[in-house]
Every structure is written in structure tokens, then in C-alpha cells.
Design a protein around this motif. Structure first.
Motif, PDB file in Angstrom:
ATOM      1  N   ALA A  26       0.862  -1.094  -0.112  1.00 16.10           N
ATOM      2  CA  ALA A  26       0.180  -0.261   0.064  1.00 16.10           C
ATOM      3  C   ALA A  26       0.958   1.325   0.150  1.00 16.10           C
ATOM      4  O   ALA A  26       0.527   2.128  -0.684  1.00 16.10           O
ATOM      5  CB  ALA A  26      -0.864   0.016   1.232  1.00 16.10           C
ATOM      6  N   GLU A  30       1.191   4.028  -2.892  1.00 15.99           N
ATOM      7  CA  GLU A  30       0.873   5.526  -2.515  1.00 15.99           C
ATOM      8  C   GLU A  30       1.894   6.179  -2.934  1.00 15.99           C
ATOM      9  O   GLU A  30       1.577   7.637  -3.377  1.00 15.99           O
ATOM     10  CB  GLU A  30       0.344   5.319  -1.106  1.00 15.99           C
ATOM     11  N   TYR A  33       1.784   6.887  -6.426  1.00 16.68           N
ATOM     12  CA  TYR A  33       0.700   7.881  -6.875  1.00 16.68           C
ATOM     13  C   TYR A  33       0.968   9.089  -6.529  1.00 16.68           C
ATOM     14  O   TYR A  33       0.736  10.330  -7.382  1.00 16.68           O
ATOM     15  CB  TYR A  33      -0.418   7.406  -6.265  1.00 16.68           C
ATOM     16  N   ASP A  95       1.289  -1.117  -8.808  1.00 11.31           N
ATOM     17  CA  ASP A  95       0.704  -0.559  -7.367  1.00 11.31           C
ATOM     18  C   ASP A  95       0.127   0.623  -7.302  1.00 11.31           C
ATOM     19  O   ASP A  95      -0.675   0.844  -6.228  1.00 11.31           O
ATOM     20  CB  ASP A  95       2.228  -0.928  -6.573  1.00 11.31           C
ATOM     21  N   SER A  96       0.559   1.528  -8.066  1.00  9.54           N
ATOM     22  CA  SER A  96      -0.250   2.713  -7.877  1.00  9.54           C
ATOM     23  C   SER A  96      -1.670   2.873  -8.452  1.00  9.54           C
ATOM     24  O   SER A  96      -2.418   3.585  -7.976  1.00  9.54           O
ATOM     25  CB  SER A  96       0.424   4.191  -8.577  1.00  9.54           C
ATOM     26  N   TYR A  99      -3.588   1.274  -5.634  1.00  9.91           N
ATOM     27  CA  TYR A  99      -3.839   2.425  -4.759  1.00  9.91           C
ATOM     28  C   TYR A  99      -5.028   3.446  -5.325  1.00  9.91           C
ATOM     29  O   TYR A  99      -6.114   3.415  -4.482  1.00  9.91           O
ATOM     30  CB  TYR A  99      -2.678   3.101  -4.498  1.00  9.91           C
ATOM     31  N   GLN A 103      -8.606   3.252  -3.461  1.00 14.21           N
ATOM     32  CA  GLN A 103      -9.307   4.581  -2.839  1.00 14.21           C
ATOM     33  C   GLN A 103     -10.607   5.019  -3.353  1.00 14.21           C
ATOM     34  O   GLN A 103     -11.235   5.892  -3.263  1.00 14.21           O
ATOM     35  CB  GLN A 103      -8.468   5.579  -3.062  1.00 14.21           C
TER      36      GLN A 103
END
Ligand code: HEC
Length: 134
Positions: A26, A30, A33, A95-96, A99, A103
């Protein structure tokens, strides 16, 4: 009393290990991101789907993790390839995306090796047919 604790110890260790690994994932999603994607997706610049806007993300999430990650990585209309960061790895990009999605109403996990392979395949297919829309 003592005995009742020992069988649960491996499970507990496992749960803790799982907890740590998902936190690590995470965080990296993040961080990427915030560094690369937030300038657009934080406020919806260029009509990008905004972080947290479930209505905008629902149809994208429905495309599935492999397709959405691959198409984002290659670039879609005003969405720049690799989020505009040429040295961004597919793992960090994926992974971004996780995220952003998590969200915004989704529940995706960092892709495992098998899924990364499928994402890479879709990236190649997308590049080969770049002129096609969606
Ligand atoms: C320069 C602004 C900009 C940046 C930076 C940016 N995006 Fe985007 N993104 C867009 C826009 C605009 C769209 C909408 C594209 C469309 O459908 O026309 C989009 C769409 C997407 C989509 C949906 C793609 C699809 O198939 O419809 C994903 C996933 C995405 N972005 C992920 C990311 C991630 C992850 C990052 C950072 C690594 C990032 N974006 C960085 C502007 C940006």
C-alpha cells in the motif's frame, strides 16, 4: 492453558507477516501515486478519473486489473504512458493503479508474478494495435 496458545502461534505469525506485506505494498503504491499521478488524478485534471470518485472508477474497475493496468501503462488518450514518468516500472505503475482503485471503491491486490506476466502480454498486444480505440 499454555497448550492452547501454541497451535495458534504459526497462524498469528502468518497473519502478522501478511499484515506487514500488505502495508508495504500500500505504501509503495501510495508513494508512486503521490509522486507521479496525483497532479492529474488528485483533482481530475484533463478529465482524468479522480481519486475517490467511485462513479468514475466503477466502469474502469469492471475492465479488470490486467486490462486497465496494461492500457494505462501504454497510455490512453490524454493519460500519458507510464503516467508521464518514462522510467516507471510496470510493478510500480501497477501498485499505483491498485492504490487509486482501492481509494475509489475497488479492492485489488498488488499483482503477483502470474498477473504481471499477463499485464506485460496485454501491454505488447496494446502496443501492436495502438491505433484501435479502447
Ligand atoms: C498528465 C495527467 C495524468 C497523469 C500524470 C496520470 N494520468 Fe492517468 N489519466 C489521465 C487522463 C486524462 C485519463 C483519462 C483518459 C481517457 O480515458 O481519456 C487517465 C486515465 C487513467 C486510467 C484509466 C485508463 C483507461 O483504460 O481508461 C488509469 C488506470 C490511470 N489513468 C492511472 C494512472 C496512474 C497509475 C498514474 C501515475 C502512475 C497516472 N494515471 C498519471 C491523466 C493523467
Amino acid at each position: 492453558m499454555k497448550l492452547s496458545f501454541s497451535p495458534s502461534l504459526p497462524l498469528l505469525t502468518f497473519a502478522i507477516a501478511l499484515g506487514f506485506s500488505s502495508v508495504a505494498v500500500a505504501n509503495s503504491g501510495e508513494a508512486t501515486y503521490k509522486q507521479v499521478c496525483a497532479s492529474c488524478h488528485g483533482s481530475g485534471v484533463l478529465k482524468s478519473p479522480k481519486l475517490g470518485n467511485k462513479a468514475q472508477w466503477a466502469p474502469l474497475i469492471a475492465e479488470g486489473q490486467v486490462t486497465l493496468t496494461a492500457h494505462g501503462y501504454v497510455g490512453v488518450r490524454k493519460m500519458p504512458a507510464k503516467g508521464g514518468k518514462p522510467d516507471l516500472s510496470i510493478e510500480d505503475f501497477a501498485d499505483s493503479v491498485v492504490y487509486l482503485v482501492n481509494q475509489s471503491g475497488g479492492n485489488w491486490k498488488s499483482p503477483d508474478a502470474k498477473m504481471l506476466l499477463a499485464i506485460n502480454k496485454e501491454v505488447e498486444a496494446r502496443k501492436a494495435g495502438l491505433n484501435k480505440s479502447k
